[in-house]
Enzyme design. Structure first.
Site, PDB file in Angstrom:
ATOM      1  NE  ARG A  86     -16.332 -47.548  21.027  1.00  0.00           N
ATOM      2  CZ  ARG A  86     -15.862 -48.100  19.935  1.00  0.00           C
ATOM      3  NH1 ARG A  86     -14.918 -49.023  20.017  1.00  0.00           N
ATOM      4  NH2 ARG A  86     -16.321 -47.747  18.760  1.00  0.00           N
ATOM      5  NE  ARG A  96     -13.097 -45.219  18.058  1.00  0.00           N
ATOM      6  CZ  ARG A  96     -13.808 -45.629  17.032  1.00  0.00           C
ATOM      7  NH1 ARG A  96     -13.830 -46.895  16.726  1.00  0.00           N
ATOM      8  NH2 ARG A  96     -14.497 -44.806  16.293  1.00  0.00           N
ATOM      9  CG  ASP A  99     -12.112 -49.762  18.251  1.00  0.00           C
ATOM     10  OD1 ASP A  99     -13.213 -50.317  18.401  1.00  0.00           O
ATOM     11  OD2 ASP A  99     -11.571 -49.619  17.142  1.00  0.00           O
ATOM     12  CG  ASP A 101     -12.011 -53.448  15.829  1.00  0.00           C
ATOM     13  OD1 ASP A 101     -13.190 -53.217  16.160  1.00  0.00           O
ATOM     14  OD2 ASP A 101     -11.263 -52.597  15.325  1.00  0.00           O
TER      15      ASP A 101
END
Length: 162
Positions: A86, A96, A99, A101
């Site tokens: 990424r 993407r 990802d 989080d």
């Protein structure tokens, strides 16, 4: 030595075999220093957010026990993203490869330009709440509420269990 803290991570991908990307990212979480991954949700397909035409996402959530501080864990997540391809600069709401989080860390509440805890997008995102409710329905997100109750406020529209 730092105490073990519960932390929750959301994972998503919509490029280059997203199921494999999410599974690889979850496996990398288990390799982080001073971190265990006792809980991993099923995979969910979801529609992308935002105005950009792109493939559907694959999402999951993981429950961690970690001795890493919140900022250190956040930096490890960014390092996994970078190692998986990424780019550091990426389009908001764009496609993407991965990802990750940091959704919640213990009872931590913080507002910081780089890291806000709990993650501010949780309450309206079914692709976060459904996998998170699968592994931690009784989790109390500081300032937001209980995960199962938050899940009850969003629909499953555009979401499918894989």
């Amino acid at each position: 030595m730092q105490c073990w803290q519960p932390a929750y991570v959301g994972a998503g991908s919509n490029l280059s075999n997203p199921r494999s990307q999410v599974r690889a990212a979850l496996a990398r979480l288990a390799q982080l220093p001073s971190t265990r991954v006792p809980l991993i949700s099923a995979l969910y397909a979801s529609r992308p957010l935002g105005p950009i035409a792109q493939p559907d996402y694959v999402n999951a959530a993981a429950g961690l026990l970690t001795q890493l501080a919140p900022q250190a864990l956040f930096e490890e997540l960014k390092a996994i993203e970078a190692a998986m391809g990424r780019p550091a600069e990426h389009e908001r709401w764009g496609p993407r490869i991965i990802d990750l989080d940091l959704l919640a860390y213990g009872r931590e509440r913080s507002v910081d330009p780089q890291l806000t805890l709990p993650h501010p997008g949780i309450v309206e995102r079914n692709f976060v709440l459904y996998p998170l409710a699968e592994i931690a329905p009784d989790l109390e997100l500081p300032g937001l509420g209980r995960v199962a109750e938050l899940k009850g406020r969003v629909t499953s529209e555009g979401l499918a269990l894989l």
